[in-house]
Design an enzyme around this catalytic site. Structure first.
Site, short mmCIF file in Angstrom:
data_model
loop_
_atom_site.label_atom_id
_atom_site.label_comp_id
_atom_site.label_asym_id
_atom_site.label_seq_id
_atom_site.Cartn_x
_atom_site.Cartn_y
_atom_site.Cartn_z
N ALA A 1 0.86 -1.18 0.00
CA ALA A 1 0.00 0.00 0.00
C ALA A 1 0.90 1.23 0.00
CB ALA A 1 -0.89 -0.01 1.23
N GLY B 1 0.82 -5.08 0.95
CA GLY B 1 -0.39 -5.20 0.13
C GLY B 1 -0.11 -5.86 -1.22
N GLU C 1 -0.16 -9.48 -0.49
CA GLU C 1 -1.55 -9.84 -0.19
C GLU C 1 -2.38 -9.91 -1.47
OE1 GLU C 1 -1.46 -6.65 2.87
OE2 GLU C 1 -2.47 -8.12 4.13
N GLU D 1 4.88 -5.10 7.21
CA GLU D 1 4.11 -4.05 7.86
C GLU D 1 4.59 -3.72 9.26
OE1 GLU D 1 2.75 -6.33 5.85
OE2 GLU D 1 1.03 -5.50 4.76
N1 CO8 Z 1 4.58 3.27 -0.61
C1 CO8 Z 1 4.95 4.45 -1.17
N2 CO8 Z 1 6.09 4.60 -1.85
C2 CO8 Z 1 6.88 3.52 -2.00
C3 CO8 Z 1 6.55 2.28 -1.45
C4 CO8 Z 1 5.33 2.17 -0.74
N3 CO8 Z 1 4.90 1.01 -0.21
N4 CO8 Z 1 7.53 1.40 -1.75
C5 CO8 Z 1 8.43 2.08 -2.47
N5 CO8 Z 1 8.05 3.37 -2.62
C6 CO8 Z 1 8.76 4.45 -3.32
C7 CO8 Z 1 9.90 4.97 -2.52
O1 CO8 Z 1 9.45 5.88 -1.57
C8 CO8 Z 1 10.76 5.59 -3.58
O2 CO8 Z 1 10.19 6.82 -3.94
P1 CO8 Z 1 11.12 8.15 -4.05
O3 CO8 Z 1 12.06 7.84 -5.18
O4 CO8 Z 1 10.14 9.23 -4.34
O5 CO8 Z 1 11.82 8.26 -2.74
C9 CO8 Z 1 10.57 4.65 -4.77
O6 CO8 Z 1 9.36 3.95 -4.52
C10 CO8 Z 1 11.67 3.63 -4.90
O7 CO8 Z 1 11.81 2.95 -3.66
P2 CO8 Z 1 13.20 2.82 -2.88
O8 CO8 Z 1 14.08 3.99 -3.17
O9 CO8 Z 1 12.90 2.55 -1.45
O10 CO8 Z 1 13.80 1.53 -3.61
P3 CO8 Z 1 14.81 0.45 -3.00
O11 CO8 Z 1 15.20 -0.38 -4.15
O12 CO8 Z 1 15.86 1.13 -2.19
O13 CO8 Z 1 13.94 -0.40 -1.96
C11 CO8 Z 1 11.98 -1.63 -1.25
C12 CO8 Z 1 12.86 -1.18 -2.43
C13 CO8 Z 1 12.75 -2.61 -0.35
C14 CO8 Z 1 10.77 -2.33 -1.84
C15 CO8 Z 1 11.56 -0.40 -0.42
O14 CO8 Z 1 11.02 0.57 -1.31
C16 CO8 Z 1 10.52 -0.68 0.63
O15 CO8 Z 1 10.84 -1.20 1.68
N6 CO8 Z 1 9.24 -0.31 0.37
C17 CO8 Z 1 8.17 -0.42 1.32
C18 CO8 Z 1 7.75 -1.86 1.51
C19 CO8 Z 1 6.64 -1.93 2.56
O16 CO8 Z 1 6.84 -1.66 3.73
N7 CO8 Z 1 5.42 -2.34 2.13
C20 CO8 Z 1 4.31 -2.51 3.02
C21 CO8 Z 1 3.48 -1.27 3.04
S1 CO8 Z 1 2.15 -1.37 4.20
C22 CO8 Z 1 0.97 -2.30 3.42
O17 CO8 Z 1 1.14 -2.73 2.30
C23 CO8 Z 1 -0.29 -2.51 4.17
C24 CO8 Z 1 -1.28 -3.37 3.33
C25 CO8 Z 1 -2.68 -3.29 3.90
C26 CO8 Z 1 -3.40 -2.05 3.48
C27 CO8 Z 1 -4.82 -2.05 3.76
C28 CO8 Z 1 -5.58 -0.81 3.35
C29 CO8 Z 1 -4.88 0.33 2.63
#
Ligand code: CO8
Length: 261
Positions: A69, A112, A115, A135
């Site tokens: 998400a 998400g 999921e 998460e």
């Molecule tokens: N949300 C928003 N932006 C994101 C997300 C995300 N989940 N993941 C990546 N991005 C963005 C980064 O912020 C970055 O943007 P910017 O260039 O503007 O800074 C761009 O994508 C590239 O990401 P990274 O620079 O972080 O890339 P890396 O190669 O260094 O890392 C990762 C890749 C490991 C995937 C890292 O981006 C990461 O850890 N992302 C988040 C993963 C995460 O925690 N996901 C779970 C989110 S919570 C969730 O999904 C809850 C689900 C239930 C929801 C129910 C109702 C809504």
């Protein structure tokens, strides 16, 4: 095609009798913001309703199926806003889809995104795919069915380890654990999913849909009720012309001609 290509965060395309839906928000690793989930719901429902479409392939981009998400969008929401938006209800759609959905996961399937993949009927992964429910690392818990579907997919021990620690697993682990059915090269996985979807779509739609419904019943029902439900659906296939056609064709040693009737 039913689904238009006017989406901001999706690329959709009809390939024969398969609907291909690709999440396309590469700058955010396909993070699922509200707009993307609304577009996904729209595209999936349109293909599901389209009688010329027999199966759907859901994929992302090279680097990410979806990295979860959209954290930036969620970060400052209050409890009341989160509750009112009830974004999780988006996933209920998957309980209603009749067409089989095959996920072709490349790169990250996190939170998400993981999921979403687990809500699909079949999951193919690329060699570089990574699955995880991270998460807890950002101060929340899975909210799109992850605690329930991961447990059913891999059992309690492995589900707990992943959900409590946030550890990501490789495609290989995901396959060994039963989360994905097959691994393909990154540049082949969508083609493989389209091929399987094409085979499924070449069968009788009502029969395939009944098979899917019978398997899905196992997630909710006792074994006894599940078996009775399966039996009713099995018997119901005999009300279709396609059952007559399929069995007659076998006896006559020819290929069946399905009419979805
Ligand atoms: N949300 C928003 N932006 C994101 C997300 C995300 N989940 N993941 C990546 N991005 C963005 C980064 O912020 C970055 O943007 P910017 O260039 O503007 O800074 C761009 O994508 C590239 O990401 P990274 O620079 O972080 O890339 P890396 O190669 O260094 O890392 C990762 C890749 C490991 C995937 C890292 O981006 C990461 O850890 N992302 C988040 C993963 C995460 O925690 N996901 C779970 C989110 S919570 C969730 O999904 C809850 C689900 C239930 C929801 C129910 C109702 C809504």
């Amino acid at each position: 095609s039913a689904a238009s290509n006017s989406y901001n965060n999706l690329q959709v395309e009809v390939r024969g009798s398969v609907g291909l839906v690709a999440i396309h928000r590469p700058a955010a690793l396909n993070a699922l913001n509200d707009e993307t989930t609304m577009e996904l719901a729209d595209a999936l429902q349109q293909y599901d309703r389209d009688s010329t479409i027999g199966a759907i392939v859901l994929t992302g981009t090279d680097r990410a199926f979806a990295a979860g998400a959209d954290i930036k969008e969620m970060a400052n929401r209050s409890f009341v806003q989160t509750r009112r938006r009830n974004a999780g209800a988006f996933m209920d759609l998957f309980l209603a889809l009749r067409s089989p959905v095959i996920a072709a996961v490349r790169g990250y399937a996190l939170g998400g995104g993981c999921e979403l993949a687990m809500a699909c009927d079949i999951v193919y992964a690329s060699e570089d795919a990574q699955f995880g429910l991270p998460e807890v690392q950002i101060g929340t818990i899975p909210g799109w069915g992850g605690t329930q579907r991961l447990l059913r997919a891999v059992g309690k021990a492995k589900a707990m380890e992943m959900i409590l620690s946030g550890r990501r697993i490789s495609a290989k682990e995901a396959e060994e654990w039963g989360l994905v059915s097959a691994i393909h090269a990154n540049d082949k996985v969508v083609a493989a999913a389209l091929e399987t979807a094409g085979k499924i779509a070449s069968l009788s739609q009502p029969i395939v849909q009944m098979a899917k419904a019978a398997v899905n019943a196992a997630e909710d029902m006792s074994l006894r009720n599940g078996i009775l439900y399966e039996r009713s659906l099995f018997q119901a296939t005999f009300a279709t012309q396609d059952q007559k056609e399929g069995m007659t064709a076998f006896v006559d040693k020819r290929d069946p001609k399905w009419t979805n009737a």
